[in-house]
Design an enzyme around this catalytic site. Sequence first.
Site, PDB file in Angstrom:
ATOM      1  N   ASN A  63      11.488  -3.260   6.569  1.00 57.66           N
ATOM      2  CA  ASN A  63      10.466  -4.036   7.278  1.00 57.66           C
ATOM      3  C   ASN A  63       9.381  -4.398   6.269  1.00 57.66           C
ATOM      4  OD1 ASN A  63       8.507  -5.017   8.962  1.00 57.66           O
ATOM      5  ND2 ASN A  63       8.193  -3.120  10.118  1.00 57.66           N
ATOM      6  N   LYS A  65       6.921  -6.325   6.620  1.00 59.72           N
ATOM      7  CA  LYS A  65       5.611  -6.526   7.279  1.00 59.72           C
ATOM      8  C   LYS A  65       4.939  -7.787   6.742  1.00 59.72           C
ATOM      9  CE  LYS A  65       5.456  -1.647   8.268  1.00 59.72           C
ATOM     10  NZ  LYS A  65       4.673  -0.463   8.549  1.00 59.72           N
ATOM     11  N   HIS A 147       7.357  -2.574  17.645  1.00 58.41           N
ATOM     12  CA  HIS A 147       6.811  -1.819  16.506  1.00 58.41           C
ATOM     13  C   HIS A 147       5.399  -1.340  16.845  1.00 58.41           C
ATOM     14  CE1 HIS A 147       5.236  -0.859  12.559  1.00 58.41           C
ATOM     15  NE2 HIS A 147       6.488  -0.721  12.184  1.00 58.41           N
ATOM     16  N   GLU A 149       2.750  -1.247  15.198  1.00 54.48           N
ATOM     17  CA  GLU A 149       1.639  -2.117  14.808  1.00 54.48           C
ATOM     18  C   GLU A 149       1.430  -3.226  15.834  1.00 54.48           C
ATOM     19  OE1 GLU A 149       3.133  -2.617  10.860  1.00 54.48           O
ATOM     20  OE2 GLU A 149       2.532  -0.550  10.435  1.00 54.48           O
ATOM     21  N   GLU A 217       9.813   5.975  15.416  1.00 55.29           N
ATOM     22  CA  GLU A 217       8.799   5.917  14.364  1.00 55.29           C
ATOM     23  C   GLU A 217       7.510   6.559  14.872  1.00 55.29           C
ATOM     24  OE1 GLU A 217       9.678   2.525  11.458  1.00 55.29           O
ATOM     25  OE2 GLU A 217       8.652   1.613  13.138  1.00 55.29           O
ATOM     26  N   GLY A 223       3.159   4.401   7.276  1.00 55.36           N
ATOM     27  CA  GLY A 223       2.240   3.924   6.239  1.00 55.36           C
ATOM     28  C   GLY A 223       1.231   4.965   5.789  1.00 55.36           C
ATOM     29  N   SER A 263       7.118   6.455   6.559  1.00 56.75           N
ATOM     30  CA  SER A 263       6.969   6.997   5.198  1.00 56.75           C
ATOM     31  C   SER A 263       8.286   7.485   4.580  1.00 56.75           C
ATOM     32  CB  SER A 263       5.913   8.113   5.171  1.00 56.75           C
ATOM     33  OG  SER A 263       4.650   7.585   5.539  1.00 56.75           O
TER      34      SER A 263
HETATM   35  P1  PGA Z   1       6.428   2.881   6.308  1.00 56.52           P
HETATM   36  O1  PGA Z   1       6.652   1.900   7.563  1.00 56.52           O
HETATM   37  O2  PGA Z   1       7.792   3.187   5.753  1.00 56.52           O
HETATM   38  O3  PGA Z   1       5.577   2.103   5.337  1.00 56.52           O
HETATM   39  O4  PGA Z   1       5.749   4.100   6.822  1.00 56.52           O
HETATM   40  C1  PGA Z   1       7.734   2.066   8.435  1.00 56.52           C
HETATM   41  C2  PGA Z   1       7.676   1.040   9.530  1.00 56.52           C
HETATM   42  O5  PGA Z   1       6.586   0.710   9.992  1.00 56.52           O
HETATM   43  O6  PGA Z   1       8.716   0.507   9.967  1.00 56.52           O
END
Ligand code: PGA
Length: 307
Positions: A63, A65, A147, A149, A217, A223, A263
């Site tokens: 992803n 983003k 997601h 976010e 997640e 993140g 992460s």
């Molecule tokens: P990250 O994001 O690996 O940077 O923690 C994962 C995601 O949001 O899909």
Amino acid sequence: MAMVSTYCPQFNGLRRSCPKLDNAQPQSFLQHINSQLRLSSSRKPCRAVIAMAGSGKFFVGGNWKCNGTKDSITKLVSDLNSAKLETDVDVVVAPPFVYLDQVNATLTDRIEVSAQNSWIGKGGAFTGEISVEQLKDIGCKWVILGHSERRHVIGEDDQFIGKKAAYALNEGLGVIACIGELLEEREAGKTFDVCFQQLKSFADVVPSWDNIVIAYEPVWAIGTGKVATPQQAQEVHVAVRDWLKKNVSEEVASKTRIIYGGSVNGSNCVELAKQEDIDGFLVGGASLKGPEFATIVNSVISKRVAA
Ligand code: PGA
């Protein structure tokens, strides 16, 4: 010969297990003889099987983003095109909308392309939105929905996400359906309640589970560099599979890939991948580096056991 072939692996409900690796089970005389037979037939090499609770193929999504420029994405695509990826993994990347066409035109067919969002229905007067039909038109095969976010920064709710998922699936896109709890929800002991509620809002509206991958997640791990421990992730993945078994069907519980995100990187992926109910990963930050993403894809190797 027949005795040898019944030795391993064995199916134990949904779980595929290899008694040879299970120290808790003492070997019977028959098993001992079988293992001696196996060892002595040296011309027949050991076969590797994937030790997974589910029956779906390992799945790794990147992803990207809201990251990248034309130049950085050209470099990332070229790194992915030259990476050596294990064959028994479905690999998908999700670039920002504006680069989807560039990526799809230049990326190897080995890797499929996903969008990071889609509109709830047919396109039209919806400023700033992108429709499923447009995504299909440029060769996109998947979309990430739900997601955290989009749930917690943009404010999308379960019902809105459910509508998007139903529409995308009905139109033939695969859906990477994200679920996961906030830190305060975990601390309040509500992890399962939150995940099950989010799962239910997908289950209530989707036409079928054939094209869905569930991404667990935990929001506190996204993140932040604070990855869930393999045990924490496995615990929720088992619970999700069990929920599917009770509320959808045993077949869907077995077939649906449940991937972990939050992460994941080149150093922690192997221990996570070893967990039986982790069927792959959704990777954010580490998917922006081609070689590291390839390492994560190839962590499927750690799921293989000798049979
Ligand atoms: P990250 O994001 O690996 O940077 O923690 C994962 C995601 O949001 O899909």
